[in-house]
Design a protein around this motif. Structure first.
Motif, PDB file in Angstrom:
ATOM      1  N   LEU A  38      -6.373  -2.878  -2.241  1.00  0.00           N
ATOM      2  CA  LEU A  38      -7.085  -3.943  -3.056  1.00  0.00           C
ATOM      3  C   LEU A  38      -7.632  -4.977  -2.097  1.00  0.00           C
ATOM      4  O   LEU A  38      -8.777  -5.378  -2.140  1.00  0.00           O
ATOM      5  CB  LEU A  38      -6.357  -4.663  -4.148  1.00  0.00           C
ATOM      6  CG  LEU A  38      -5.619  -3.718  -5.214  1.00  0.00           C
ATOM      7  CD1 LEU A  38      -4.748  -4.632  -6.336  1.00  0.00           C
ATOM      8  CD2 LEU A  38      -6.850  -2.921  -5.865  1.00  0.00           C
ATOM      9  N   ASN A  39      -6.863  -5.303  -1.437  1.00  0.00           N
ATOM     10  CA  ASN A  39      -7.115  -5.982   0.095  1.00  0.00           C
ATOM     11  C   ASN A  39      -6.519  -5.736   1.264  1.00  0.00           C
ATOM     12  O   ASN A  39      -5.481  -4.822   1.107  1.00  0.00           O
ATOM     13  CB  ASN A  39      -7.238  -7.512  -0.366  1.00  0.00           C
ATOM     14  CG  ASN A  39      -5.875  -7.984  -0.686  1.00  0.00           C
ATOM     15  OD1 ASN A  39      -5.148  -7.833  -0.140  1.00  0.00           O
ATOM     16  ND2 ASN A  39      -5.968  -8.757  -2.124  1.00  0.00           N
ATOM     17  N   PHE A  78      -1.931  -1.046  -4.388  1.00  0.00           N
ATOM     18  CA  PHE A  78      -1.815  -0.925  -5.921  1.00  0.00           C
ATOM     19  C   PHE A  78      -1.165   0.584  -6.021  1.00  0.00           C
ATOM     20  O   PHE A  78      -2.114   1.594  -5.583  1.00  0.00           O
ATOM     21  CB  PHE A  78      -3.024  -1.072  -6.847  1.00  0.00           C
ATOM     22  CG  PHE A  78      -2.782  -0.855  -8.428  1.00  0.00           C
ATOM     23  CD1 PHE A  78      -2.079  -1.634  -9.042  1.00  0.00           C
ATOM     24  CD2 PHE A  78      -3.305   0.602  -8.610  1.00  0.00           C
ATOM     25  CE1 PHE A  78      -1.873  -1.595 -10.470  1.00  0.00           C
ATOM     26  CE2 PHE A  78      -3.201   0.494 -10.203  1.00  0.00           C
ATOM     27  CZ  PHE A  78      -2.429  -0.199 -10.946  1.00  0.00           C
ATOM     28  N   THR A 101       2.428  -2.951  -7.800  1.00  0.00           N
ATOM     29  CA  THR A 101       1.734  -3.721  -6.840  1.00  0.00           C
ATOM     30  C   THR A 101       2.544  -4.202  -5.613  1.00  0.00           C
ATOM     31  O   THR A 101       3.585  -4.536  -5.853  1.00  0.00           O
ATOM     32  CB  THR A 101       1.067  -5.009  -7.099  1.00  0.00           C
ATOM     33  OG1 THR A 101       0.098  -4.704  -8.421  1.00  0.00           O
ATOM     34  CG2 THR A 101       0.342  -5.828  -6.263  1.00  0.00           C
ATOM     35  N   THR A 132      -2.710  -6.222   0.179  1.00  0.00           N
ATOM     36  CA  THR A 132      -2.260  -5.684  -1.369  1.00  0.00           C
ATOM     37  C   THR A 132      -2.573  -4.136  -1.387  1.00  0.00           C
ATOM     38  O   THR A 132      -3.863  -3.622  -1.342  1.00  0.00           O
ATOM     39  CB  THR A 132      -2.888  -6.539  -2.360  1.00  0.00           C
ATOM     40  OG1 THR A 132      -2.847  -7.822  -2.089  1.00  0.00           O
ATOM     41  CG2 THR A 132      -2.372  -6.202  -3.633  1.00  0.00           C
TER      42      THR A 132
END
Length: 218
Positions: free
Chosen positions: A163-164, A169, A212, A167
């Protein structure tokens, strides 16, 4: 005049060499510090963010009735070597029915004796390292589920999305179907069936999860 110029030139050369040495040391220190920060960010272990994660399973009874069960607590880590570990405190089970919750904790999971379930798997580190922000990859891995005193080999297929920069997922691509009999739950299911006055409770249990993971910010 020539001597003065020569002495002045020699002194200037010495000063310049010292300055270059100082600059070189500063440059090396800066490069080392930058590399350390980048390494910390790129290679630090990933920790499970329980507030943004969920694991649930579905019990099927009377052939066409289903209840969703989930756990309020999860712990986990994904190491730099690709080792995934998820620990599930079984006493955190919740189904929005207090009587059913207590029966499942006491009769099915026997949480007084078996406090946790643990899932371990080895993910492809090359695929994870190559993942860029906004990209996702599908991974299939052999895993081990430790539950109710039994270690059972299973296969999981997950989708991993970055996600970044800090992070990840992770979610199952398809439900993991467990056989309750493989974890010595047959007698407990029969007792629960009798208490609830049901004709049948299925031994097949679909499990779904989305997790996450976060890294420390550099």
């Amino acid at each position: 005049m020539l001597t003065t110029i020569t002495i002045h030139f020699t002194t200037l050369s010495i000063n310049t060499t010292e300055e270059l040495d100082r600059m070189s040391n500063l440059t090396r220190s800066f490069i080392l510090m930058t590399a350390t920060l980048l390494t910390t960010s790129a290679w630090a272990d990933w920790s499970l963010d329980a507030a943004r994660s969920q694991l649930n399973f579905i019990s099927i009874k009377s052939q066409n009735l289903a209840d969703v069960h989930q756990f309020a607590q999860l712990n986990g880590q994904l190491t730099t070597a690709g080792a995934l570990t998820i620990r599930i405190p079984l006493a955190s089970l919740t189904t929005d029915n207090a009587v059913r919750d207590q029966r499942l904790r006491d009769i099915l999971f026997e949480t007084a004796q078996f406090q946790d379930a643990t899932l371990t798997a080895q993910l492809d580190t090359a695929a994870l390292d190559a993942l860029k922000v906004g990209e996702m990859v599908e991974l299939t891995s052999a895993a081990t589920l430790s539950l109710h005193g039994v270690n059972q080999a299973i296969k999981v297929t997950v989708t991993v999305a970055k996600l970044n920069a800090t992070t990840l997922f992770v979610a199952n691509k398809k439900p993991v179907i467990l056989d309750a009999a493989q974890f010595n739950f047959t007698a407990a299911l029969e007792q629960l069936r009798e208490l609830a006055g049901l004709p049948v409770i299925s031994r097949a249990v679909p499990v779904n999860f989305h997790l996450t993971f976060v890294q420390p910010a550099p």
